[in-house]
Design a protein around this motif. Structure first.
Motif, short mmCIF file in Angstrom:
data_model
loop_
_atom_site.label_atom_id
_atom_site.label_comp_id
_atom_site.label_asym_id
_atom_site.label_seq_id
_atom_site.Cartn_x
_atom_site.Cartn_y
_atom_site.Cartn_z
N ASN B 30 7.85 55.83 114.91
CA ASN B 30 9.98 56.22 115.35
C ASN B 30 10.50 54.99 113.98
N ASP B 31 11.23 54.58 114.32
CA ASP B 31 12.45 53.63 113.38
C ASP B 31 12.76 52.70 114.74
N MET B 64 15.78 52.90 107.65
CA MET B 64 14.99 52.05 106.74
C MET B 64 14.86 53.47 105.12
N GLY B 65 15.62 54.32 105.67
CA GLY B 65 15.30 55.48 104.63
C GLY B 65 12.95 56.05 104.36
N ASN B 119 14.36 59.17 118.52
CA ASN B 119 15.20 58.27 117.72
C ASN B 119 16.49 57.93 118.67
N HIS B 120 17.08 56.59 119.19
CA HIS B 120 18.22 56.12 119.59
C HIS B 120 19.70 56.36 118.78
N GLY B 121 19.97 58.25 118.73
CA GLY B 121 21.06 57.47 117.67
C GLY B 121 20.77 58.88 116.49
N SER B 122 21.80 59.95 116.36
CA SER B 122 22.00 61.30 115.68
C SER B 122 21.29 61.47 114.79
N ASN B 123 20.33 62.36 114.17
CA ASN B 123 19.55 61.64 112.53
C ASN B 123 19.83 63.53 111.76
N TYR B 130 18.59 58.96 105.47
CA TYR B 130 18.70 57.20 106.04
C TYR B 130 18.08 56.76 106.64
N SER B 131 17.66 58.50 107.14
CA SER B 131 16.89 57.97 108.55
C SER B 131 15.34 57.89 108.39
N GLY B 132 15.02 56.34 109.05
CA GLY B 132 13.96 56.21 109.31
C GLY B 132 12.34 57.03 109.73
N THR B 133 13.21 57.72 111.01
CA THR B 133 12.31 58.29 112.09
C THR B 133 11.97 59.87 111.15
N MET B 134 13.06 60.25 110.24
CA MET B 134 12.73 61.56 109.41
C MET B 134 11.76 61.53 108.38
#
Lengths: 275, 275
Positions: B30-31, B64-65, B119-123, B130-134
């Motif tokens: 996760n991020d 963190m992208g 993730n806590h928050g939409s991506n 921008y998403s570290g999760t993605m």
């Protein structure tokens, strides 16, 4: 009738004159940091075609991808002298932070062009996704600014950027003249060659490639394991329309890059799944 | 003849049995960091369908992208107990570093699935970039691993992930069963709704949107200016086939995401330019 025509001609001439006189506003950034020789070359070339403002990281930001600073402070320092022809700022953030701060805090208007680089090292193929240089250009593109990332296939700090100059100018002028297709920016990579050895410019697609990671495992002076990321670039794509092929054959590669990451071709297939 | 057929049937039944028994190996990252409630939910669901290994950042890495750690050390700490059913590591690096270290240092084989989040928050939409999760999911995809990023449209640390559970399981099972189209990973976003309010799953494209930046300018206790990045999300795309539309209308959005960033449609136009 003649009078109307004459007035129209005068009006047209005035508009034409103003348009020709107005220099484009060009934002310059990079990921190697504001002191890197690569950005100095880019600034020199851009100064020949427009009014230049530089906003670049205060330290190297290679491999930062599209990172933004959300949980920390950002500093911005004007580093050019008051009477300098080119205004320069360094920034404590990532390349993407630089573009955001430049557009919304410094320029407070959209520049006519954003150029990023010239990167010390290639950003062809999958490197586009890890590259701070290209992410800065992509961020400008998201904000509706025509943008180009330039990279030279030479990681050396003292890399020779001389050969890139006429091509950087030509490509920037073409982008200013033609505008880019909606939702795209350019990823330009130069082979490490002398000017007379460069065969020309090729429009390409991103080669399918990846990094085969090899972590270098070491021990701190206190006996704790740590790792350094290293690895080998593996090109899985022999296509003659790829950036890797162009660079390997003496051409400058130009890849149009988009930030709509949807795999549109996959939507139909996913709709057949059992959800 | 009958004997050969019977032997073949027995052999087939044995292989089938082994295949059915072998649980898939699932990498979870996760991020938001390894202690976030979102990853705890994801681990719990994945443990129902496979053998789980967790490699996640030791601190929040939001925004963190696709950043990687190239100029610094990486630490990896096993944080699960020796007899735990799920092995967990935290890592000092970015989400992408976590995936690279997991595959090449810990697992030393490709997992059958990599899931990132929740993730806590939409991506959704442009946040994918921008998403570290993605980016963790995309990195797995680059390495040939089927991958899914999950996000809930609720930034709260105490967000309620309960409603996402059956859908997370269903989507992961579908990816394991069907495999993903080549070169794609999934970006799954959940609306902040109770389970009975969720209308279903929609395959979507990424909506065209951007963040209108507003920097909050402040002063340090020593009088130096600094900035906080803030901003407003602006959806410029009213398409009913977009992730934003699906989420706004009570659906879970599933966008197939690709990492070939070439704007293939722009190549022809660029070839008409004067280079």
């Amino acid at each position: 009738m003649l009078l109307i025509l004459t007035l129209k001609m005068v009006k047209f001439a005035l508009i034409e004159n103003r348009t020709m006189k107005k220099k484009p506003l060009i934002l310059v950034t990079n990921d190697d940091g504001i002191t890197a020789p690569g950005i100095r070359t880019l600034i020199a070339v851009m100064a020949e075609i427009g009014d230049v403002v530089v906003v670049a990281p205060d330290s190297p930001q290679s491999g930062m991808g599209h990172a933004i600073t959300v949980n920390n402070t950002l500093y911005l320092n004007k580093v050019s002298k008051e009477n300098a022809t080119i205004t320069e700022y360094n920034c404590s953030g990532t390349p993407v932070d630089c573009v955001k701060l430049a557009v919304h805090e410094i320029l407070k208007q959209k520049p006519d062009l954003c150029v990023s680089g010239i990167n010390h090292g290639s950003n062809s193929s999958i490197n586009v996704i890890y590259s701070g240089t290209m992410s800065a250009a992509v961020e400008a593109g998201i904000e509706g600014i025509p943008a180009i990332g330039f990279s030279l296939a030479d990681f050396n700090w003292n890399a020779d950027f001389e050969a890139t100059k006429p091509f950087v100018k030509k490509i920037a002028e073409q982008v200013l003249a033609n505008k880019l297709p909606d939702g795209t920016v350019l990823n330009v990579n130069f082979p490490k060659l002398k000017q007379e050895e460069i065969k020309g410019i090729k429009i390409c697609r991103q080669a399918k490639a990846l990094w085969m990671e090899k972590f270098d495992k070491r021990k701190t002076p206190y006996g704790k394991d740590y790792f350094w990321l290293s690895g080998e670039f593996v090109n899985q794509d022999k296509g003659e329309d790829t950036d890797e092929f162009a660079l390997a054959n003496g051409y400058i590669s130009v890849v149009p890059v988009q930030f709509d990451m949807t795999a549109h071709h996959a939507i139909q297939q996913l709709n057949t799944w059992d959800f």
